[in-house]
Design a protein around this motif. Structure first.
Motif, PDB file in Angstrom:
ATOM      1  N   LYS A   6       0.800  -1.227   0.000  1.00 23.13           N
ATOM      2  CA  LYS A   6       0.000   0.000   0.000  1.00 23.13           C
ATOM      3  C   LYS A   6       0.829   1.272   0.000  1.00 23.13           C
ATOM      4  O   LYS A   6       0.409   2.295  -0.534  1.00 23.13           O
ATOM      5  CB  LYS A   6      -0.927   0.027   1.227  1.00 23.13           C
ATOM      6  CG  LYS A   6      -1.867  -1.143   1.299  1.00 23.13           C
ATOM      7  CD  LYS A   6      -2.950  -1.023   0.280  1.00 23.13           C
ATOM      8  CE  LYS A   6      -3.934  -2.177   0.420  1.00 23.13           C
ATOM      9  NZ  LYS A   6      -4.446  -2.631  -0.841  1.00 23.13           N
ATOM     10  N   GLU A   7       2.021   1.223   0.630  1.00 19.46           N
ATOM     11  CA  GLU A   7       2.838   2.428   0.795  1.00 19.46           C
ATOM     12  C   GLU A   7       4.313   2.053   0.786  1.00 19.46           C
ATOM     13  O   GLU A   7       4.700   1.041   1.348  1.00 19.46           O
ATOM     14  CB  GLU A   7       2.537   3.083   2.145  1.00 19.46           C
ATOM     15  CG  GLU A   7       1.875   4.387   2.067  1.00 19.46           C
ATOM     16  CD  GLU A   7       1.632   4.995   3.444  1.00 19.46           C
ATOM     17  OE1 GLU A   7       0.948   6.007   3.459  1.00 19.46           O
ATOM     18  OE2 GLU A   7       2.103   4.502   4.465  1.00 19.46           O
ATOM     19  N   PHE A  24       5.598  -2.204  -7.458  1.00 14.96           N
ATOM     20  CA  PHE A  24       4.443  -2.111  -6.561  1.00 14.96           C
ATOM     21  C   PHE A  24       3.426  -1.139  -7.167  1.00 14.96           C
ATOM     22  O   PHE A  24       3.299   0.011  -6.724  1.00 14.96           O
ATOM     23  CB  PHE A  24       4.873  -1.629  -5.170  1.00 14.96           C
ATOM     24  CG  PHE A  24       5.959  -2.458  -4.547  1.00 14.96           C
ATOM     25  CD1 PHE A  24       5.716  -3.773  -4.155  1.00 14.96           C
ATOM     26  CD2 PHE A  24       7.227  -1.926  -4.346  1.00 14.96           C
ATOM     27  CE1 PHE A  24       6.714  -4.538  -3.579  1.00 14.96           C
ATOM     28  CE2 PHE A  24       8.233  -2.686  -3.773  1.00 14.96           C
ATOM     29  CZ  PHE A  24       7.972  -4.001  -3.384  1.00 14.96           C
ATOM     30  N   PRO A  25       2.679  -1.573  -8.168  1.00 12.13           N
ATOM     31  CA  PRO A  25       1.830  -0.656  -8.931  1.00 12.13           C
ATOM     32  C   PRO A  25       0.735   0.043  -8.117  1.00 12.13           C
ATOM     33  O   PRO A  25       0.285   1.115  -8.511  1.00 12.13           O
ATOM     34  CB  PRO A  25       1.215  -1.565 -10.002  1.00 12.13           C
ATOM     35  CG  PRO A  25       1.332  -2.948  -9.468  1.00 12.13           C
ATOM     36  CD  PRO A  25       2.558  -2.965  -8.614  1.00 12.13           C
ATOM     37  N   ASN A  26       0.339  -0.510  -6.994  1.00 10.08           N
ATOM     38  CA  ASN A  26      -0.733   0.092  -6.195  1.00 10.08           C
ATOM     39  C   ASN A  26      -0.223   0.860  -4.984  1.00 10.08           C
ATOM     40  O   ASN A  26      -1.016   1.362  -4.191  1.00 10.08           O
ATOM     41  CB  ASN A  26      -1.721  -0.987  -5.733  1.00 10.08           C
ATOM     42  CG  ASN A  26      -2.372  -1.681  -6.921  1.00 10.08           C
ATOM     43  OD1 ASN A  26      -2.700  -1.038  -7.917  1.00 10.08           O
ATOM     44  ND2 ASN A  26      -2.523  -2.982  -6.833  1.00 10.08           N
ATOM     45  N   ASN A 145      -0.522   8.424   6.473  1.00 10.74           N
ATOM     46  CA  ASN A 145      -0.275   7.504   7.595  1.00 10.74           C
ATOM     47  C   ASN A 145       0.961   7.854   8.410  1.00 10.74           C
ATOM     48  O   ASN A 145       1.349   7.088   9.287  1.00 10.74           O
ATOM     49  CB  ASN A 145      -0.130   6.065   7.073  1.00 10.74           C
ATOM     50  CG  ASN A 145      -1.420   5.523   6.518  1.00 10.74           C
ATOM     51  OD1 ASN A 145      -2.460   5.602   7.149  1.00 10.74           O
ATOM     52  ND2 ASN A 145      -1.356   4.973   5.305  1.00 10.74           N
ATOM     53  N   LYS A 146       1.607   8.970   8.056  1.00  8.31           N
ATOM     54  CA  LYS A 146       2.852   9.402   8.723  1.00  8.31           C
ATOM     55  C   LYS A 146       3.935   8.316   8.655  1.00  8.31           C
ATOM     56  O   LYS A 146       4.683   8.090   9.595  1.00  8.31           O
ATOM     57  CB  LYS A 146       2.575   9.845  10.159  1.00  8.31           C
ATOM     58  CG  LYS A 146       1.525  10.948  10.206  1.00  8.31           C
ATOM     59  CD  LYS A 146       1.877  12.056  11.102  1.00  8.31           C
ATOM     60  CE  LYS A 146       0.822  13.140  10.956  1.00  8.31           C
ATOM     61  NZ  LYS A 146       1.075  14.309  11.663  1.00  8.31           N
ATOM     62  N   THR A 147       3.988   7.675   7.496  1.00  8.08           N
ATOM     63  CA  THR A 147       4.964   6.621   7.257  1.00  8.08           C
ATOM     64  C   THR A 147       6.344   7.215   7.010  1.00  8.08           C
ATOM     65  O   THR A 147       6.482   8.200   6.285  1.00  8.08           O
ATOM     66  CB  THR A 147       4.553   5.783   6.019  1.00  8.08           C
ATOM     67  OG1 THR A 147       3.270   5.221   6.268  1.00  8.08           O
ATOM     68  CG2 THR A 147       5.545   4.689   5.722  1.00  8.08           C
TER      69      THR A 147
END
Length: 169
Positions: A6-7, A24-26, A145-147
């Motif tokens: 996702k990220e 990671f296309p998405n 998400n503050k990743t």
């Protein structure tokens, strides 16, 4: 499996983003906060050196978060900043950017505040502001998400340290 990622948090090097889009296309690409702040800190430090304000103490005063300064350090910092209005403004911009990261609760708020910050940053930080504007969408993905990639950066540094130690044996 790769479609489920996702990220991904990376620095601003364009090669990473191209690979991530393919592999990671998405995935949402997030420019890591640490690398953004590092770019601003390097510009601040370069300005300090151009003003001939050398010394580790001066460097540390500029890079340390204001709330972590002692009263004595605050006084030393004010004296340091009094040497140059540009240095003082660059220092304030660094702290404002940090505040944007700390207090923005949505992408929309972060984007609006960052765009406003860039107007002033372009005057003082020039090319750094241009670089950040180029990556503004991915920088603002941080506010989803503050990743960060801090854990991975820490692991990489430990691996480098171990390799360095092993190479001396």
């Amino acid at each position: 499996m790769r479609e489920n990622v996702k990220e991904v948090s990376v620095d601003m090097w364009g090669g990473f983003q191209k690979v991530i889009r393919e592999v990671f296309p998405n995935a949402l690409i997030v420019i890591d906060r640490f690398h953004v702040m590092q770019l601003v800190n390097k510009a601040l430090n370069k300005m300090r050196l151009l003003l001939d304000l050398k010394g580790l103490k001066n460097r540390c005063l500029l890079l340390k978060n204001p709330e972590n300064l002692t009263d004595s350090e605050k006084s030393d910092l004010q004296q340091l900043l009094s040497h140059s209005p540009c240095l003082s403004m660059a220092y304030e911009l660094k702290n404002e950017l940090r505040d944007i990261y700390e207090t923005s609760t949505t992408v929309k708020i972060g984007l609006r505040r960052l765009k406003k910050w860039l107007v002033y940053a372009r005057i003082i930080l020039g090319q750094v502001a241009d670089t950040l504007e180029k990556h503004i969408e991915e920088i603002c993905h941080y506010f989803v998400n503050k990743t960060t990639s801090g854990v991975m950066e820490g692991i990489n540094n430990k691996i480098k340290l171990i390799i360095g130690i092993l190479s001396t044996i």
